[in-house]
Write a protein that holds these residues in place. Structure first.
Motif, PDB file in Angstrom:
ATOM      1  N   ARG A   1       7.575   9.004   0.000  1.00 33.19           N
ATOM      2  CA  ARG A   1       6.670   7.873  -0.106  1.00 33.19           C
ATOM      3  C   ARG A   1       6.554   7.164   1.227  1.00 33.19           C
ATOM      4  NH1 ARG A   1       7.346   2.333  -3.650  1.00 33.19           N
ATOM      5  NH2 ARG A   1       9.001   2.003  -2.141  1.00 33.19           N
ATOM      6  N   GLN A   2       5.370   6.730   1.566  1.00 32.37           N
ATOM      7  CA  GLN A   2       5.199   5.913   2.771  1.00 32.37           C
ATOM      8  C   GLN A   2       4.427   4.657   2.373  1.00 32.37           C
ATOM      9  OE1 GLN A   2       6.268   6.422   6.024  1.00 32.37           O
ATOM     10  NE2 GLN A   2       5.455   4.394   6.512  1.00 32.37           N
ATOM     11  N   ILE A   3       4.969   3.511   2.729  1.00 42.09           N
ATOM     12  CA  ILE A   3       4.255   2.257   2.507  1.00 42.09           C
ATOM     13  C   ILE A   3       3.508   1.919   3.787  1.00 42.09           C
ATOM     14  CG2 ILE A   3       4.541  -0.215   2.136  1.00 42.09           C
ATOM     15  CD1 ILE A   3       6.720   0.432   0.159  1.00 42.09           C
ATOM     16  N   GLY A   4       2.196   1.787   3.665  1.00 44.30           N
ATOM     17  CA  GLY A   4       1.367   1.589   4.845  1.00 44.30           C
ATOM     18  C   GLY A   4       1.339   0.159   5.316  1.00 44.30           C
TER      19      GLY A   4
ATOM     20  N   MET B   1       0.260   7.857   9.679  1.00 43.10           N
ATOM     21  CA  MET B   1       1.484   7.094   9.419  1.00 43.10           C
ATOM     22  C   MET B   1       2.395   7.830   8.457  1.00 43.10           C
ATOM     23  SD  MET B   1       1.092   3.065   9.165  1.00 43.10           S
ATOM     24  CE  MET B   1       0.630   3.414   7.515  1.00 43.10           C
ATOM     25  N   LEU B   2       1.811   8.430   7.444  1.00 39.91           N
ATOM     26  CA  LEU B   2       2.604   9.216   6.498  1.00 39.91           C
ATOM     27  C   LEU B   2       3.270  10.367   7.230  1.00 39.91           C
ATOM     28  CD1 LEU B   2       3.491   9.957   3.652  1.00 39.91           C
ATOM     29  CD2 LEU B   2       1.307  11.074   3.294  1.00 39.91           C
TER      30      LEU B   2
ATOM     31  N   GLN C   1      -3.920   5.958   8.653  1.00 42.88           N
ATOM     32  CA  GLN C   1      -3.032   5.891   7.488  1.00 42.88           C
ATOM     33  C   GLN C   1      -2.434   7.256   7.196  1.00 42.88           C
ATOM     34  OE1 GLN C   1      -5.621   4.105   4.618  1.00 42.88           O
ATOM     35  NE2 GLN C   1      -4.968   2.027   5.122  1.00 42.88           N
TER      36      GLN C   1
ATOM     37  N   LEU D   1       4.086  10.477  10.451  1.00 42.52           N
ATOM     38  CA  LEU D   1       5.130   9.978  11.347  1.00 42.52           C
ATOM     39  C   LEU D   1       6.342   9.467  10.576  1.00 42.52           C
ATOM     40  CD1 LEU D   1       2.972   8.034  13.953  1.00 42.52           C
ATOM     41  CD2 LEU D   1       4.185  10.187  14.302  1.00 42.52           C
ATOM     42  N   GLY D   2       6.082   8.879   9.421  1.00 46.14           N
ATOM     43  CA  GLY D   2       7.189   8.259   8.691  1.00 46.14           C
ATOM     44  C   GLY D   2       7.977   9.242   7.856  1.00 46.14           C
ATOM     45  N   ARG D   3       7.328  10.285   7.350  1.00 45.70           N
ATOM     46  CA  ARG D   3       7.966  11.070   6.299  1.00 45.70           C
ATOM     47  C   ARG D   3       7.949  12.568   6.453  1.00 45.70           C
ATOM     48  NH1 ARG D   3      11.594   8.161   5.000  1.00 45.70           N
ATOM     49  NH2 ARG D   3      11.263   6.269   3.784  1.00 45.70           N
TER      50      ARG D   3
ATOM     51  N   ARG E   1       1.404   5.533  -0.240  1.00 44.54           N
ATOM     52  CA  ARG E   1       0.954   6.926  -0.223  1.00 44.54           C
ATOM     53  C   ARG E   1       2.112   7.784  -0.616  1.00 44.54           C
ATOM     54  NH1 ARG E   1      -3.373   8.844   3.652  1.00 44.54           N
ATOM     55  NH2 ARG E   1      -4.728   7.074   3.356  1.00 44.54           N
TER      56      ARG E   1
ATOM     57  N   ASP F   1      10.758   2.721   2.960  1.00 44.11           N
ATOM     58  CA  ASP F   1       9.539   3.540   2.940  1.00 44.11           C
ATOM     59  C   ASP F   1       8.474   2.969   3.862  1.00 44.11           C
ATOM     60  OD1 ASP F   1      10.610   5.391   1.252  1.00 44.11           O
ATOM     61  OD2 ASP F   1       9.787   4.522  -0.571  1.00 44.11           O
TER      62      ASP F   1
ATOM     63  N   ASP G   1       0.864  -1.183   0.000  1.00 48.56           N
ATOM     64  CA  ASP G   1       0.000   0.000   0.000  1.00 48.56           C
ATOM     65  C   ASP G   1       0.894   1.224   0.000  1.00 48.56           C
ATOM     66  OD1 ASP G   1      -2.150  -1.637   0.232  1.00 48.56           O
ATOM     67  OD2 ASP G   1      -2.540  -1.211   2.345  1.00 48.56           O
TER      68      ASP G   1
ATOM     69  N   GLY H   1       9.946   4.176   7.480  1.00 50.07           N
ATOM     70  CA  GLY H   1      10.232   5.587   7.680  1.00 50.07           C
ATOM     71  C   GLY H   1      11.718   5.876   7.782  1.00 50.07           C
TER      72      GLY H   1
END
Lengths: 223, 223
Positions: A73-76, B142-143, B139, B145-147, A66, A182, A64, A185
């Motif tokens: 890019r973040q993979i969920g 998460m983006l 979701q 927090l990760g990026r 985003r 990704d 997944d 993080g």
DNA sequence: CGTCCCCTTGAGTTATTTCAACACTCGTGG
DNA sequence: CCACGAGTGTTGAAATAACTCAAGGGGACG
């Protein structure tokens, strides 16, 4: 990369699609659907696309994704064989899903699923439960992204992956370092360095970059 | 901090609990329940506790908390007036919920909710939709927090909070810097410095540390 | 008036990122 | 069979965003 809509719209039966199968989405909940093959890196559905289907991985792996406008890019989540995905119940997808490797994916129309849920309370409960389980997984992942070090993130990733995968001596990673980065993080360099460090510390062995053996000390890592 | 179980077990009617109310959980889905008051920092339910109830914030604010054994803390979400929470559908809670400020909380027994969902497909769909919405919110987070950078995290936090809150000139933050930091995966010092920077850059004004005015430039921030 | 809690600010440290170079694998085509 | 290039992974050195540690301000409350 064409979207699923375009594929099945323009060429039904293409991509190896087979109609008329029964797909087991939850224990005891089998729905009429069909299977399709997707190549490595092919898009299964796109952000903003209408959510007409729900999906199950028959073989392969799915990510997944985003993306921020500047490319971050973040993979969920990663979905492995047996996992159901695309079940967010909204009108449109808020992220895209892509094949990590060549995949066989089962598709069921949302209308079919909705009807099944309407007619059978127990089935509805089980499907709802799948969404709830996804939620819990995401909550775990948030703690990882918000509060864990690079070493802890990579260790958690390996332990969790191995626990979802049929037991075997070596864990094989279908995804690239870039996908892992990704997801966690981090950058690919940090992921790579952390693998090296884990190997130096005898927590893992790496016969090759996609094949990892977990040693006992790693199994005890705080998940 | 005693748990909810203990409270209602030992002293039904204590804490201002009132039985026999109808609580609207989703549009058109009203369930029999009761309300209780919780003080600032009081625990509403605990990690590992059985999930016998579902909850709705009538007034005040609630935080979802996960803690690592060494004390690192991650706040998964803030729930404001009108929000439903504790709806993960598992047997036990995987995180704890605490009152950020004095709160009035509505409780409905899970068995009541389950029965309603069983008997009414439309209601079940709406309740499932609540879980799905939570999933989408996570979701997004998460983006973040990760990026995202500290500046982006704080800006997003303010914009999102203001969009969930009844429109008014000044946004008031019920939660402390420590709560914000643990929500955004930062330290309190970084959060504080970032607020100061936003004010220097004329993106916000801060009449006091819990009262913020958002200027136009911030409203355009990439959410 | 003193104490406690929360918030802010400064200075120095560090984990992770960035930038850059190089190694390995795997097709493809000469 | 080897040369080539693209894609992927590793490693080193320098830069930096965020953290840690430390001090002090200010409001609430007894």
């Amino acid at each position: 990369m064409q979207t699923l809509q375009a594929q099945i719209g323009s060429a039904p039966g293409a991509n190896g699609a087979q109609a008329g199968k029964l797909i087991e989405f939850a224990p005891g909940v089998a729905l009429a659907g069909f299977t399709m093959r997707f190549e490595r890196n092919e898009e299964i559905f796109a952000e903003e696309e209408e959510a007409d289907f729900v999906y199950k991985v028959m073989s392969g792996a799915v990510r997944d994704v985003r993306i921020l406008s500047d490319g971050r890019r973040q993979i969920g989540a990663f979905h492995l064989a047996g996992d159901v995905f695309g079940l967010e119940c909204g009108e449109t997808h808020l992220y895209s899903a892509e094949a990590v490797v060549d995949c066989e994916i089962a598709l069921v129309r949302r209308s079919v699923l909705d009807k099944a849920a309407d007619q059978d309370g127990a089935a509805a409960r089980k499907l709802w439960g799948l969404t709830a389980r996804d939620l819990q997984t995401l909550q775990d992942h948030m703690l990882l992204l918000g509060r864990k070090t690079a070493l802890e993130r990579v260790a958690c990733f390996l332990v969790r992956l191995s626990s979802r995968t049929p037991a075997s001596a070596t864990l094989d990673l279908p995804m690239s370092r870039s996908d892992i980065a990704d997801y966690l993080g981090l950058t690919i360099e940090t992921v790579s360095r952390t693998f090296t460090q884990l190997e130096r510390d005898r927590a893992i062995s790496m016969p090759s970059s996609r094949h990892i053996v977990l040693h006992n000390r790693l199994a005890m890592a705080d998940i």
